[in-house]
Design a protein around this motif. Structure first.
Motif, mmCIF file in Angstrom:
data_model
loop_
_atom_site.group_PDB
_atom_site.id
_atom_site.type_symbol
_atom_site.label_atom_id
_atom_site.label_comp_id
_atom_site.label_asym_id
_atom_site.label_seq_id
_atom_site.Cartn_x
_atom_site.Cartn_y
_atom_site.Cartn_z
ATOM 1 N N LEU A 94 0.821 -1.214 0.000
ATOM 2 C CA LEU A 94 0.000 0.000 0.000
ATOM 3 C C LEU A 94 0.850 1.258 0.000
ATOM 4 C CD1 LEU A 94 -2.790 -1.089 2.510
ATOM 5 C CD2 LEU A 94 -2.998 -0.838 0.023
ATOM 6 N N LEU A 95 2.001 1.220 0.659
ATOM 7 C CA LEU A 95 2.892 2.369 0.655
ATOM 8 C C LEU A 95 3.406 2.653 -0.754
ATOM 9 C CD1 LEU A 95 4.413 4.584 2.202
ATOM 10 C CD2 LEU A 95 6.213 2.917 2.646
ATOM 11 N N LYS A 96 3.672 1.615 -1.510
ATOM 12 C CA LYS A 96 4.177 1.800 -2.873
ATOM 13 C C LYS A 96 3.065 2.123 -3.870
ATOM 14 C CE LYS A 96 8.089 -1.354 -2.434
ATOM 15 N NZ LYS A 96 8.594 -2.663 -2.833
ATOM 16 N N TYR A 97 1.937 1.403 -3.781
ATOM 17 C CA TYR A 97 0.962 1.447 -4.876
ATOM 18 C C TYR A 97 -0.467 1.823 -4.495
ATOM 19 C CZ TYR A 97 4.717 -1.532 -6.655
ATOM 20 O OH TYR A 97 5.931 -2.053 -6.983
ATOM 21 N N GLY A 98 -0.906 1.534 -3.280
ATOM 22 C CA GLY A 98 -2.332 1.634 -2.987
ATOM 23 C C GLY A 98 -2.774 2.819 -2.161
ATOM 24 N N GLY A 99 -1.966 3.208 -1.188
ATOM 25 C CA GLY A 99 -2.311 4.339 -0.348
ATOM 26 C C GLY A 99 -3.342 4.034 0.718
ATOM 27 N N HIS A 100 -3.730 5.093 1.419
ATOM 28 C CA HIS A 100 -4.727 4.993 2.484
ATOM 29 C C HIS A 100 -6.148 4.942 1.937
ATOM 30 C CE1 HIS A 100 -1.447 6.761 5.013
ATOM 31 N NE2 HIS A 100 -1.957 5.934 5.913
ATOM 32 N N ILE A 101 -6.379 5.535 0.784
ATOM 33 C CA ILE A 101 -7.745 5.670 0.261
ATOM 34 C C ILE A 101 -7.839 5.064 -1.134
ATOM 35 C CG2 ILE A 101 -9.465 7.330 -0.565
ATOM 36 C CD1 ILE A 101 -8.666 9.190 1.684
ATOM 37 N N GLY A 102 -8.866 4.245 -1.308
ATOM 38 C CA GLY A 102 -9.275 3.774 -2.630
ATOM 39 C C GLY A 102 -10.700 4.254 -2.823
ATOM 40 N N ASP A 103 -10.986 4.850 -3.949
ATOM 41 C CA ASP A 103 -12.329 5.389 -4.142
ATOM 42 C C ASP A 103 -12.771 5.221 -5.582
ATOM 43 O OD1 ASP A 103 -10.305 7.615 -4.670
ATOM 44 O OD2 ASP A 103 -12.132 8.509 -5.473
ATOM 45 N N GLY A 104 -14.058 5.301 -5.780
ATOM 46 C CA GLY A 104 -14.595 5.220 -7.126
ATOM 47 C C GLY A 104 -16.009 5.758 -7.173
ATOM 48 N N ILE A 105 -16.376 6.243 -8.343
ATOM 49 C CA ILE A 105 -17.712 6.765 -8.602
ATOM 50 C C ILE A 105 -18.396 5.845 -9.609
ATOM 51 C CG2 ILE A 105 -19.036 8.725 -9.516
ATOM 52 C CD1 ILE A 105 -17.675 9.335 -6.830
ATOM 53 N N ARG A 106 -19.662 5.528 -9.373
ATOM 54 C CA ARG A 106 -20.389 4.649 -10.289
ATOM 55 C C ARG A 106 -20.402 5.279 -11.685
ATOM 56 N NH1 ARG A 106 -26.502 4.482 -8.100
ATOM 57 N NH2 ARG A 106 -26.918 3.262 -9.969
ATOM 58 N N PRO A 107 -20.405 4.460 -12.715
ATOM 59 C CA PRO A 107 -20.241 4.969 -14.078
ATOM 60 C C PRO A 107 -21.191 6.097 -14.479
ATOM 61 C CG PRO A 107 -19.966 2.605 -14.062
ATOM 62 C CD PRO A 107 -20.399 2.997 -12.672
ATOM 63 N N SER A 108 -22.461 6.011 -14.146
ATOM 64 C CA SER A 108 -23.420 7.030 -14.585
ATOM 65 C C SER A 108 -23.272 8.356 -13.845
ATOM 66 C CB SER A 108 -24.851 6.521 -14.417
ATOM 67 O OG SER A 108 -25.146 6.304 -13.048
#
Length: 177
Positions: A94-108
């Motif tokens: 996570l320190l290299k690639y992912g971080g503390h936050i993963g987020d996403g918005i639904r396509p529409s």
């Protein structure tokens, strides 16, 4: 725009399932699509009670860290527009690639400013967890995500090549105490 982060419950079951069904159908048609946050896709939502009870990582297995997942509700329309996963600490990956936050918005609901506000709400949750220096990453090609991170105070530290061969941008955000 009136947004709030919610935990899954019977009250929001219909809205969450509608979002998941739309997103999963979109991802089937677009295999290159972003599946962040992965946490909302890891379990079958058809057994909603199981789904909501196994969304967060409370006691991590080997290689995982504790995390919390929230859904983002547009209160004015009563529509779940996205989701955010907050990792309470970082392991090496996570320190290299992912971080503390993963987020996403639904396509529409993409390209409407929801991600910027949802990240701001996520940063408030980080503050409650005592995380005051937050790492957020995104693919270099995802300019919308980068803009949302920068609007929330993200400072680009560097770019790294992730295990998939994509260039990952690493941004740090100082959360005021």
């Amino acid at each position: 725009m009136s947004l709030k982060l919610i935990k899954p419950s019977a009250e929001y079951q219909k809205q969450i399932i509608e979002m998941l069904e739309e997103w999963i159908a979109y991802n089937k048609e677009h295999p290159e699509a972003n599946t962040s946050p992965w946490s909302i896709f890891k379990n079958d939502y058809h057994d909603f009670e199981y789904y909501r009870n196994h969304l967060d990582v409370v006691i991590p297995k080997e290689g995982l860290v504790p995390d919390s997942t929230y859904f983002c509700l547009d209160e004015e329309r009563n529509v779940v527009v996205g989701a955010i996963n907050i990792r309470h600490e970082l392991n090496d990956y996570l320190l290299k690639y992912g971080g503390h936050i993963g987020d996403g918005i639904r396509p529409s609901e993409r390209r409407k400013g929801y991600a910027t506000k949802m990240i701001a709400l996520g940063l408030e949750e980080c503050k409650k967890l005592g995380i005051h220096k937050v790492l957020i990453t995104c693919d270099k090609t995802n300019t919308g995500s980068a803009k949302s991170i920068i609007k929330n105070g993200g400072i680009l530290e560097n770019e790294v090549v992730n295990p998939d061969g994509n260039i990952q941008q690493r941004y740090w955000i100082e959360v005021n105490i």
